[in-house]
Design an enzyme around this catalytic site. Sequence first.
Site, PDB file in Angstrom:
ATOM      1  N   TYR A  97       0.777  -1.081   0.037  1.00 61.15           N
ATOM      2  CA  TYR A  97       0.063  -0.076   0.131  1.00 61.15           C
ATOM      3  C   TYR A  97       0.763   1.151  -0.085  1.00 61.15           C
ATOM      4  O   TYR A  97       2.017   1.080  -0.507  1.00 61.15           O
ATOM      5  CB  TYR A  97      -0.990   0.002   1.257  1.00 61.15           C
ATOM      6  CG  TYR A  97      -2.167   0.871   0.691  1.00 61.15           C
ATOM      7  CD1 TYR A  97      -3.072   0.234  -0.446  1.00 61.15           C
ATOM      8  CD2 TYR A  97      -2.610   1.945   1.408  1.00 61.15           C
ATOM      9  CE1 TYR A  97      -4.075   1.153  -1.121  1.00 61.15           C
ATOM     10  CE2 TYR A  97      -3.427   2.895   0.904  1.00 61.15           C
ATOM     11  CZ  TYR A  97      -4.198   2.247  -0.308  1.00 61.15           C
ATOM     12  OH  TYR A  97      -5.171   3.169  -0.867  1.00 61.15           O
ATOM     13  N   ARG A 150      -8.533  10.798  -8.138  1.00 60.90           N
ATOM     14  CA  ARG A 150      -7.482  11.699  -7.105  1.00 60.90           C
ATOM     15  C   ARG A 150      -7.127  10.433  -6.509  1.00 60.90           C
ATOM     16  O   ARG A 150      -7.334  10.203  -5.356  1.00 60.90           O
ATOM     17  CB  ARG A 150      -8.494  12.512  -6.193  1.00 60.90           C
ATOM     18  CG  ARG A 150      -7.668  13.441  -5.334  1.00 60.90           C
ATOM     19  CD  ARG A 150      -7.762  13.265  -3.960  1.00 60.90           C
ATOM     20  NE  ARG A 150      -7.515  12.042  -3.526  1.00 60.90           N
ATOM     21  CZ  ARG A 150      -7.446  11.181  -2.422  1.00 60.90           C
ATOM     22  NH1 ARG A 150      -8.045  11.829  -1.173  1.00 60.90           N
ATOM     23  NH2 ARG A 150      -7.135  10.073  -2.149  1.00 60.90           N
ATOM     24  N   LYS A 168      -6.221  -2.041  -1.482  1.00 67.30           N
ATOM     25  CA  LYS A 168      -7.161  -1.827  -0.379  1.00 67.30           C
ATOM     26  C   LYS A 168      -7.721  -3.008   0.032  1.00 67.30           C
ATOM     27  O   LYS A 168      -8.097  -3.674   0.760  1.00 67.30           O
ATOM     28  CB  LYS A 168      -8.295  -0.841  -0.828  1.00 67.30           C
ATOM     29  CG  LYS A 168      -7.713   0.490  -0.465  1.00 67.30           C
ATOM     30  CD  LYS A 168      -8.383   1.276   0.627  1.00 67.30           C
ATOM     31  CE  LYS A 168      -7.511   2.548   1.129  1.00 67.30           C
ATOM     32  NZ  LYS A 168      -8.280   3.689   1.738  1.00 67.30           N
ATOM     33  N   GLU A 239     -13.571   5.059  -3.343  1.00 66.14           N
ATOM     34  CA  GLU A 239     -12.237   5.350  -3.188  1.00 66.14           C
ATOM     35  C   GLU A 239     -11.434   6.187  -4.245  1.00 66.14           C
ATOM     36  O   GLU A 239     -11.660   6.096  -5.413  1.00 66.14           O
ATOM     37  CB  GLU A 239     -11.503   4.230  -3.158  1.00 66.14           C
ATOM     38  CG  GLU A 239     -10.014   3.837  -2.682  1.00 66.14           C
ATOM     39  CD  GLU A 239     -10.062   4.268  -1.211  1.00 66.14           C
ATOM     40  OE1 GLU A 239     -10.797   3.823  -0.402  1.00 66.14           O
ATOM     41  OE2 GLU A 239      -8.714   4.709  -0.989  1.00 66.14           O
ATOM     42  N   ASP A 240     -10.747   7.433  -3.675  1.00 65.14           N
ATOM     43  CA  ASP A 240      -9.980   8.193  -4.713  1.00 65.14           C
ATOM     44  C   ASP A 240     -10.906   8.819  -5.766  1.00 65.14           C
ATOM     45  O   ASP A 240     -10.294   8.622  -6.883  1.00 65.14           O
ATOM     46  CB  ASP A 240      -8.712   7.295  -5.073  1.00 65.14           C
ATOM     47  CG  ASP A 240      -7.620   7.277  -3.833  1.00 65.14           C
ATOM     48  OD1 ASP A 240      -8.276   7.805  -2.560  1.00 65.14           O
ATOM     49  OD2 ASP A 240      -6.823   6.751  -3.970  1.00 65.14           O
ATOM     50  N   ASP A 262     -14.020   6.050   1.834  1.00 64.57           N
ATOM     51  CA  ASP A 262     -12.967   5.834   2.911  1.00 64.57           C
ATOM     52  C   ASP A 262     -12.299   7.081   3.144  1.00 64.57           C
ATOM     53  O   ASP A 262     -11.591   7.326   4.203  1.00 64.57           O
ATOM     54  CB  ASP A 262     -11.946   4.559   2.570  1.00 64.57           C
ATOM     55  CG  ASP A 262     -11.118   4.307   3.532  1.00 64.57           C
ATOM     56  OD1 ASP A 262     -11.496   4.119   4.771  1.00 64.57           O
ATOM     57  OD2 ASP A 262      -9.808   4.193   3.248  1.00 64.57           O
ATOM     58  N   ASP A 263     -11.877   7.762   2.040  1.00 64.50           N
ATOM     59  CA  ASP A 263     -11.088   9.016   2.018  1.00 64.50           C
ATOM     60  C   ASP A 263     -11.840   9.969   3.171  1.00 64.50           C
ATOM     61  O   ASP A 263     -11.032  10.649   3.860  1.00 64.50           O
ATOM     62  CB  ASP A 263     -11.025   9.649   0.665  1.00 64.50           C
ATOM     63  CG  ASP A 263     -10.501   8.707  -0.415  1.00 64.50           C
ATOM     64  OD1 ASP A 263      -9.238   8.173   0.042  1.00 64.50           O
ATOM     65  OD2 ASP A 263     -11.272   8.401  -1.397  1.00 64.50           O
ATOM     66  N   ASN A 402      -0.423  11.874   1.451  1.00 73.15           N
ATOM     67  CA  ASN A 402       0.330  10.879   1.036  1.00 73.15           C
ATOM     68  C   ASN A 402       0.672  11.367  -0.509  1.00 73.15           C
ATOM     69  O   ASN A 402       0.039  12.025  -1.163  1.00 73.15           O
ATOM     70  CB  ASN A 402      -0.788   9.698   1.081  1.00 73.15           C
ATOM     71  CG  ASN A 402      -0.865   9.170   2.344  1.00 73.15           C
ATOM     72  OD1 ASN A 402      -0.059   9.027   3.235  1.00 73.15           O
ATOM     73  ND2 ASN A 402      -2.090   8.813   2.635  1.00 73.15           N
TER      74      ASN A 402
HETATM   75  P1  NAD Z   1      -9.024  16.663  -1.595  1.00 76.33           P
HETATM   76  O1  NAD Z   1      -8.348  17.002  -2.840  1.00 76.33           O
HETATM   77  O2  NAD Z   1     -10.202  16.510  -1.301  1.00 76.33           O
HETATM   78  O3  NAD Z   1      -8.585  18.054  -0.514  1.00 76.33           O
HETATM   79  C1  NAD Z   1      -7.467  18.776  -0.625  1.00 76.33           C
HETATM   80  C2  NAD Z   1      -7.593  20.097  -0.025  1.00 76.33           C
HETATM   81  O4  NAD Z   1      -6.514  20.796   0.262  1.00 76.33           O
HETATM   82  C3  NAD Z   1      -8.595  21.047  -0.801  1.00 76.33           C
HETATM   83  O5  NAD Z   1      -9.572  21.562   0.265  1.00 76.33           O
HETATM   84  C4  NAD Z   1      -7.684  22.236  -1.210  1.00 76.33           C
HETATM   85  O6  NAD Z   1      -8.097  23.450  -0.996  1.00 76.33           O
HETATM   86  C5  NAD Z   1      -6.565  22.168   0.020  1.00 76.33           C
HETATM   87  N1  NAD Z   1      -5.502  22.929  -0.610  1.00 76.33           N
HETATM   88  C6  NAD Z   1      -4.680  22.390  -1.645  1.00 76.33           C
HETATM   89  N2  NAD Z   1      -3.527  23.158  -1.777  1.00 76.33           N
HETATM   90  C7  NAD Z   1      -3.552  23.938  -0.710  1.00 76.33           C
HETATM   91  C8  NAD Z   1      -2.817  24.895  -0.200  1.00 76.33           C
HETATM   92  N3  NAD Z   1      -1.682  25.352  -0.770  1.00 76.33           N
HETATM   93  N4  NAD Z   1      -2.963  25.488   1.146  1.00 76.33           N
HETATM   94  C9  NAD Z   1      -4.107  25.077   1.905  1.00 76.33           C
HETATM   95  N5  NAD Z   1      -4.893  24.371   1.161  1.00 76.33           N
HETATM   96  C10 NAD Z   1      -4.702  23.561   0.113  1.00 76.33           C
HETATM   97  O7  NAD Z   1      -7.756  15.805  -1.053  1.00 76.33           O
HETATM   98  P2  NAD Z   1      -8.125  14.649  -0.007  1.00 76.33           P
HETATM   99  O8  NAD Z   1      -8.747  13.535  -0.146  1.00 76.33           O
HETATM  100  O9  NAD Z   1      -8.684  15.633   1.449  1.00 76.33           O
HETATM  101  O10 NAD Z   1      -6.866  14.301   0.596  1.00 76.33           O
HETATM  102  C11 NAD Z   1      -5.709  15.293   0.851  1.00 76.33           C
HETATM  103  C12 NAD Z   1      -4.401  14.692   1.295  1.00 76.33           C
HETATM  104  O11 NAD Z   1      -4.704  13.854   2.404  1.00 76.33           O
HETATM  105  C13 NAD Z   1      -3.891  13.733   0.250  1.00 76.33           C
HETATM  106  O12 NAD Z   1      -2.518  13.546   0.038  1.00 76.33           O
HETATM  107  C14 NAD Z   1      -4.136  12.352   0.823  1.00 76.33           C
HETATM  108  O13 NAD Z   1      -3.400  11.345   0.404  1.00 76.33           O
HETATM  109  C15 NAD Z   1      -4.078  12.682   2.203  1.00 76.33           C
HETATM  110  N6  NAD Z   1      -4.777  11.491   3.142  1.00 76.33           N
HETATM  111  C16 NAD Z   1      -4.290  11.018   4.034  1.00 76.33           C
HETATM  112  C17 NAD Z   1      -4.986   9.939   4.711  1.00 76.33           C
HETATM  113  C18 NAD Z   1      -4.367   9.066   5.873  1.00 76.33           C
HETATM  114  O14 NAD Z   1      -3.155   9.435   6.223  1.00 76.33           O
HETATM  115  N7  NAD Z   1      -4.950   8.054   6.378  1.00 76.33           N
HETATM  116  C19 NAD Z   1      -6.276   9.563   4.458  1.00 76.33           C
HETATM  117  C20 NAD Z   1      -6.974  10.214   3.366  1.00 76.33           C
HETATM  118  C21 NAD Z   1      -6.315  11.359   2.461  1.00 76.33           C
END
Ligand code: NAD
Length: 547
Positions: A97, A150, A168, A239-240, A262-263, A402
């Site tokens: 993963y 995404r 997953k 997912e994604d 899940d996200d 990530n």
């Molecule tokens: P998303 O695209 O739905 O949201 C991203 C957010 O970040 C948006 O609100 C965007 O406006 C904001 N953003 C982008 N650039 C920015 C900046 N320069 N300053 C401030 N805010 C900014 O994506 P998501 O699904 O919410 O995922 C975001 C991140 O979280 C990804 O990297 C994903 O891998 C990570 N994530 C980690 C876990 C985990 O660790 N368990 C789980 C889910 C997602």
Amino acid sequence: MTKYTPTKRGAALLQDPLLNKGTSFSAAERDALGLRGLLPPRVMTQHEQQRRVLESVRHEPTDLGKYLDLLSVLDRNEALYYQVIINNLVEMMPIIYTPTVGLACQRWGEIFRRSRGLYLTSEDRGHVISVMRNWPYTDIRMIVVTDGERILGLGDLGANGMGIPVGKLSLYTACAGIHPAQCMPVTLDVGTNNDSLLDNPNYIGRAVPRLRGPAYAELVDEFVSAVQELYPHACLQFEDFGNSNAFRFLQKYRDDICMFNDDIQGTAGVVLAGLYSASRMTGVKLTDMRFLFLGAGEAGIGIGDLIVEALKAEGVSNAAAHRQCWFMDSKGLVVQDRSDLVDHKVRFAHEHLPVADLLTAVEILKPHALIGVSGRASAFSQPIVAAMAQHNARPIILALSNPTSQSECTAEEAYAWSDGRAIFASGSPFAPVTHSGRVHVPGQGNNAYIFPGVGLGVVATEATRVTNEMFFVAAKTLAACVTDEDMALGRIYPDLSRIREVSTSIAIAVADVVFARRLTKMPRPSDLPGYINSQMYHPDYVDYLAT
Ligand code: NAD
């Protein structure tokens, strides 16, 4: 659940990864099943086979090479694959993963060897169900579907995103014992807007721009209906998907079918659990904490919503609970006066002057926890972490983006810039860090702590819905699994090696919610833990000649 016994013989048996035992077929089995001569003569034990796989994987110089080596084991012998993964989870999880799966998705066209998972395209509209009938198994209980828009923090990877549902689902089996034949990875190939993929001659998907609008929604609807018809007891995990589609589909289907995202919800569960543990470490109660999020997307808003649920369960009013959560997005602090806010951000838009940058927001709001879910590498700079450390004896810094390259800061930076006081966890794993002679073990806010257990609880009880309450009890259960020894090392999650035990506990807690809320027609088993355990797949070879 389903038990598979061989209906095949000879070469066909060896080519079925669910039945194949490779060199472990005994001499008597080889004679009886037409295998004599088709395998090297030496009969190996399962243990010897595992050792051989491990040696081979460890010998591979690159992570992608290790990933491919493991994938080839999965393609020929699933039981052996799961034995290796389960017995070496801490080592194998980052390969099967995040972060390695992200690399694999980026290179999917080049590394593609054998198809895994079902691809549905916009051209299948009108006959999705007949395409799904081509899938070789019928008792499907867990489906992970993506449209590849995404992938992790890597953006639009189109049909290459198939690595995510495959990965997953292998975690559902490894971490929670859902039978591999009951798992179905699905990619909706609706095109891609990623120019480098459109120009790549090795791209495996349809090299067309993304389908949008009503035609796209109709394809998803048709797929969801086909799932209901073909697999009425399946749980569907989205997912994604891209941000707005993820929220839209969750809103659209959550009250009608057994599904979750899940996200949004799984992430929320794992982060809430981490916050409960951090609260034990800092002595500051959740109800007294302020949370500042960098990123107001699927992950951020999902976490915010679940924190609100947790605070309300402790008697905080809805309005006050929302006010404990503050969000920054790419345009600055999410405040009421902004006219550019999409629906899901509005409930967290508070009355406040605009704030453009994170450092100023930290200095004004003085949050107890800073939660990075922006996909923006290095966004937690030294002055920001230092400001968190100035306002908190133990600042909580969660850099969750990530893969590793997108993390808002590294573990080393969080400890160094907070003088070793940070409580740190990340999305992708970081190695332990020694700061001023003290070893800190960073936590990994890995969704794999939550979704396999939730899935098992839902599937084993034939639940008709997946609710936020289930993620709330999952978070509480996960937090309760964190020991004092974990805490002493600075760890807000249990050791990953305990994940099957953790998933089982979560599944029992979730099943309890299912029965309490009457979300199933199944009668409650008198021994719920015993029942959940009995539903789990163990990848031990069976003697095919035993009667
Ligand atoms: P998303 O695209 O739905 O949201 C991203 C957010 O970040 C948006 O609100 C965007 O406006 C904001 N953003 C982008 N650039 C920015 C900046 N320069 N300053 C401030 N805010 C900014 O994506 P998501 O699904 O919410 O995922 C975001 C991140 O979280 C990804 O990297 C994903 O891998 C990570 N994530 C980690 C876990 C985990 O660790 N368990 C789980 C889910 C997602």
